[in-house]
Write an enzyme that holds these catalytic residues in place. Structure first.
Site, PDB file in Angstrom:
ATOM      1  N   ASN A 156       0.857  -1.189   0.000  1.00  0.00           N
ATOM      2  CA  ASN A 156       0.000   0.000   0.000  1.00  0.00           C
ATOM      3  C   ASN A 156       0.888   1.232   0.000  1.00  0.00           C
ATOM      4  O   ASN A 156       1.278   1.757   1.041  1.00  0.00           O
ATOM      5  CB  ASN A 156      -0.920  -0.003   1.222  1.00  0.00           C
ATOM      6  CG  ASN A 156      -1.928  -1.119   1.165  1.00  0.00           C
ATOM      7  OD1 ASN A 156      -2.919  -1.029   0.440  1.00  0.00           O
ATOM      8  ND2 ASN A 156      -1.650  -2.204   1.881  1.00  0.00           N
ATOM      9  N   GLU A 157       1.215   1.652  -1.223  1.00  0.00           N
ATOM     10  CA  GLU A 157       2.086   2.812  -1.385  1.00  0.00           C
ATOM     11  C   GLU A 157       1.294   4.093  -1.139  1.00  0.00           C
ATOM     12  O   GLU A 157       0.075   4.109  -1.300  1.00  0.00           O
ATOM     13  CB  GLU A 157       2.642   2.841  -2.818  1.00  0.00           C
ATOM     14  CG  GLU A 157       3.406   1.598  -3.237  1.00  0.00           C
ATOM     15  CD  GLU A 157       4.794   1.493  -2.603  1.00  0.00           C
ATOM     16  OE1 GLU A 157       5.077   2.201  -1.611  1.00  0.00           O
ATOM     17  OE2 GLU A 157       5.590   0.676  -3.099  1.00  0.00           O
ATOM     18  N   PRO A 158       1.994   5.174  -0.771  1.00  0.00           N
ATOM     19  CA  PRO A 158       1.295   6.442  -0.656  1.00  0.00           C
ATOM     20  C   PRO A 158       0.834   6.926  -2.035  1.00  0.00           C
ATOM     21  O   PRO A 158       1.593   6.772  -2.984  1.00  0.00           O
ATOM     22  CB  PRO A 158       2.368   7.395  -0.113  1.00  0.00           C
ATOM     23  CG  PRO A 158       3.683   6.736  -0.345  1.00  0.00           C
ATOM     24  CD  PRO A 158       3.417   5.258  -0.424  1.00  0.00           C
ATOM     25  N   THR A 175      10.391   1.774  -3.683  1.00  0.00           N
ATOM     26  CA  THR A 175      10.173   0.344  -3.415  1.00  0.00           C
ATOM     27  C   THR A 175      10.872  -0.496  -4.477  1.00  0.00           C
ATOM     28  O   THR A 175      11.503  -1.512  -4.169  1.00  0.00           O
ATOM     29  CB  THR A 175       8.657   0.051  -3.404  1.00  0.00           C
ATOM     30  OG1 THR A 175       8.065   0.831  -2.368  1.00  0.00           O
ATOM     31  CG2 THR A 175       8.372  -1.419  -3.190  1.00  0.00           C
TER      32      THR A 175
END
Ligand code: F6R
Length: 255
Positions: A156-158, A175
């Site tokens: 769950n990336e920003p 990432t």
């Protein structure tokens, strides 16, 4: 609009990641044995990456030397790259087999990992079914997490919202840079993944967050002391009533 309750994350700092990992494994083993004694299953949410390796090593030791059984354990992994061949050494299927599953007595049918071989048309229904499967077994009892330098939990990336569920995501550049050495270059790191959502993780009854090393110190501080924000998805754990953060001294050094 309802106001969500916030919690001070419970921080446990240890001299080394080895000691911390043994403590985390002991908590997982305790729950499995407690459930076993009642004839109940234990539902574990699992992570890949370097952070949980010591926990898995200790769970394997507990299985081999102290008879801890995984016969009544059901697992759901957080994420998998997309596309990803399950037989690839880069797949999280392979990672989990090598680092845990092939060494313990878990039933293959009790293992769930997002499928990196899906076509685009199959992804949405797979993700919905993943959520349904978690719900059908009563939800996750303990969710193991690591944290990425972007503040991601799972992938769950920003920005990721508090109510996000299992879905396809685009991986952040940082990432992919962090994953590049294992893939032999960033150009070989998939740009996409399937991940449980923040909302999926938040439903776990208990969360164990693991972070080791200097490189995690700044984001660990942000997660624990920072303002809750979609820009740092791990800060949403401040809304979780039962999260234990396990740190080594260096990961705790900015607190
Ligand atoms: C892995 C995952 C990621 C990692 C995080 C930290 O399944 O969901 O959120 O936990 O990227 O990775 P490591 O532990 O390699 O530093």
């Amino acid at each position: 609009m309802s106001v969500l309750e916030t919690y001070q994350l419970s921080v446990n700092t240890f001299d080394s990641k080895e000691v911390a990992s043994k403590k985390a494994a002991a908590r997982i083993a305790e729950l499995i044995q407690d459930r076993d004694s009642k004839g109940e299953n234990t539902i574990l949410g699992l992570a890949t990456g370097s952070s949980p390796l010591g926990v898995y090593a200790e769970l394997i030791r507990l299985h081999k030397e102290e008879g801890l059984s995984f016969q009544n354990v059901i697992t759901f992994n957080l994420d998998e790259y997309l596309p990803m061949d399950a037989n690839s050494a880069h797949s999280y299927v392979y990672f989990m087999q090598e680092n845990l599953f092939k060494h313990i007595d878990i039933k293959p049918e009790n293992i769930h990992i997002p499928d990196g071989t899906l076509s685009q048309e199959q992804v949405d229904s797979f993700c919905q079914e993943y959520e349904q499967k978690i719900a059908a077994v009563g939800g996750i009892d303990i969710q193991l997490l690591g944290i990425g330098r972007t503040g991601h939990i799972g992938f769950n990336e920003p920005p990721s919202s508090l109510d996000s569920l299992t879905r396809q995501v685009i991986l952040h550049e940082i990432t992919r840079i962090d994953a590049a050495p294992g893939f032999g270059g960033i150009e070989h790191v998939p740009s996409s993944a399937i991940t449980m959502g923040v909302g999926t993780i938040m439903k776990a009854k208990e969360v164990i967050m693991l972070a080791w090393g200097e490189s995690k110190a700044a984001i660990v501080k942000e997660m624990i002391q920072g303002e809750i924000s979609e820009q740092v998805p791990a800060t949403f754990l401040q809304y979780h009533a039962n999260t234990q953060v396990y740190l080594d001294k260096t990961a705790a050094s900015a607190l």
